[in-house]
Design an enzyme around this catalytic site. Sequence first.
Site, PDB file in Angstrom:
ATOM      1  N   SER A 100      -6.629  44.756  -2.168  1.00 27.55           N
ATOM      2  CA  SER A 100      -5.822  44.692  -0.850  1.00 27.55           C
ATOM      3  C   SER A 100      -5.393  43.556  -1.608  1.00 27.55           C
ATOM      4  O   SER A 100      -4.724  42.799  -0.174  1.00 27.55           O
ATOM      5  CB  SER A 100      -6.811  45.013  -0.109  1.00 27.55           C
ATOM      6  OG  SER A 100      -6.808  46.304   0.646  1.00 27.55           O
ATOM      7  N   LYS A 128      -1.998  42.272  -1.101  1.00 24.39           N
ATOM      8  CA  LYS A 128      -1.058  41.998   0.983  1.00 24.39           C
ATOM      9  C   LYS A 128      -1.209  40.736   1.243  1.00 24.39           C
ATOM     10  O   LYS A 128      -0.602  40.571   1.710  1.00 24.39           O
ATOM     11  CB  LYS A 128      -1.950  42.592   1.983  1.00 24.39           C
ATOM     12  CG  LYS A 128      -2.278  44.467   1.488  1.00 24.39           C
ATOM     13  CD  LYS A 128      -3.272  44.747   3.332  1.00 24.39           C
ATOM     14  CE  LYS A 128      -3.537  45.913   2.705  1.00 24.39           C
ATOM     15  NZ  LYS A 128      -5.272  46.468   2.351  1.00 24.39           N
ATOM     16  N   SER A 178      -7.492  44.238   6.907  1.00 24.39           N
ATOM     17  CA  SER A 178      -6.995  44.501   5.712  1.00 24.39           C
ATOM     18  C   SER A 178      -6.670  46.127   5.943  1.00 24.39           C
ATOM     19  O   SER A 178      -6.416  46.702   5.051  1.00 24.39           O
ATOM     20  CB  SER A 178      -8.115  44.894   4.253  1.00 24.39           C
ATOM     21  OG  SER A 178      -7.340  45.513   3.115  1.00 24.39           O
TER      22      SER A 178
END
Length: 414
Positions: free
Chosen positions: A70, A73, A125
Site C-alpha cells: 500500500s 498509495k 490505507s
Amino acid sequence: MSGRRPGAPPLLAVLICLLLPPVAAAAPKPPASHEQPGPALAARSWGVIDARSGDVLTSHAGNRELPIASTTKLMTAYVAMKEMPLDKIVRAQPYDAEYGESLMGLRAGERISVRDLLYGLILLSGNDAAHTLAIAAAGSEARFVAEMNRYAAALGLSHTHYANPVGLDQKGNYSSAGDLMTLTRRLLQEPAFAKIADSRSAVLRSVHPRRRIESINELLKLAPWATGVKTGHTFGALYVEVGSGQKHGIKLISTVVGAWTDEERFDGNLALLEWGFDQYRHKLPIRRGQDLADPEIRYSGGELPLRAERSVAVGVRRGQQVEVRVDAPHEVEGPLRRGAKLGRASVYVEGRLVGSVSLRGGRAVAEASTFDRARGFLADNRIPIAAAVFVILMIALILRYQSFRRKEARREVW
C-alpha cells in the site's frame, strides 16, 4: 605439455619462495560514497535520507525493485493532488473488496471531498478511497495508472512501475526503497499532504454524519517527533513502511521494504530515523539579539546596530560548511522606531538555504534636524561644492580683472 620451464629445479624454487619476504596484497579501495554504515535490519531493503537535501545517509539494496504493497498509495495521493482540488466533492465508486483488504468504509454514491478521501487513503490505507480517487481523477483505473507511471517518469523514479492504484500484488507493480523516499520527499513539500501524513486522527467533515478516523501507522505513536508517512502489507511485499521525522530543524525520511513482521517494520524505521538524527550536530549560527550589521545613519552620523529577531538552529553533518549571509542597507535615515525591520540574515549549509531571520533596529533613530541635513548635504557634496566655489571665484576674479582694465583704459583717454 607442462608450463614449467625445462630444467628448473623444484627444490630451488621452494627455497627462493621461503627466503623472500611475503608481498602484502593491495587492499581493494572502498567505493566513494557519502553513505555511512547504518543499522542492520531484518528486511529486504531499507534506507534513510535527509528530506531537505535528498542526501542518502545510509541504505541497503536501495535500488532493488520490490513489491511495495500500500505504499503504492503515495503515488495515488500525488496524482490525485495534482489532478484535482482538495475541496472538490466526488461520489464514492462501488468497490468489490476481497477479504482482508484495508477499507475506508465508503458507501457507493456517497458524496465526499478529495481531502477526506486522502485522509482515508493515508490514515486507513483505504483501497476503496484509492479506487474512488482514481475514477474521479482519470475516469478509469487504467487511465489513472497510466498517469501514475507518467508522473513516476517525470520524477525520475527509474526503479518504479505501477499496475494499480491500490498496491495489491500484481505483476508490474513495484518500486524501490530509494524511489519511495524520493517520492515521499516530494510529497512532504506539499503542506496539505504533510499535514495529512502527520495526523494521528482526523474528522471527515464532508460526509454526513461526520466521522472520526484513527491512523494505523504505529510509528506515529513510537516517537513524538515522528511525522508520518505510510504503511503497507501484502503476502508478496511482506511488511512495508515509509517513515519520517523532524527534530531540531532536521527532517528525515526512512523506509523499510519487505520486513518479516509488523513490529520489525516500525522498529526498523524508528532505528533508522534515530540513527539518522545522531549523524547531525546541533549548531546555532545566529543567536537572538546578535548584532549582524551596522549601517551608517544619514545626516546625524553614527551607526545603527541591526540585530537578529530570533535564533536560527541548524543540524549539520561532519564536514558540512555553514555560512551566514546578511542582506541589509549600508545606510539608514530617521525617523525609525526601535525594532524596525531593516534586513535579513540567511543560513546556508553546503550552499543550500536552511533558515533565515529578520534583522531589527537596536534603537530608535530621530528625524534629522535642518542643521544636520545641511551639514550632511555639505559633507556628502564636498567635491561638487568645492568645484562650484572655485568656478565662482574664478568668474569673480575675471570680472574684477575686466573691470580694472576698463577703468585703466578710461584714464588713458583722459
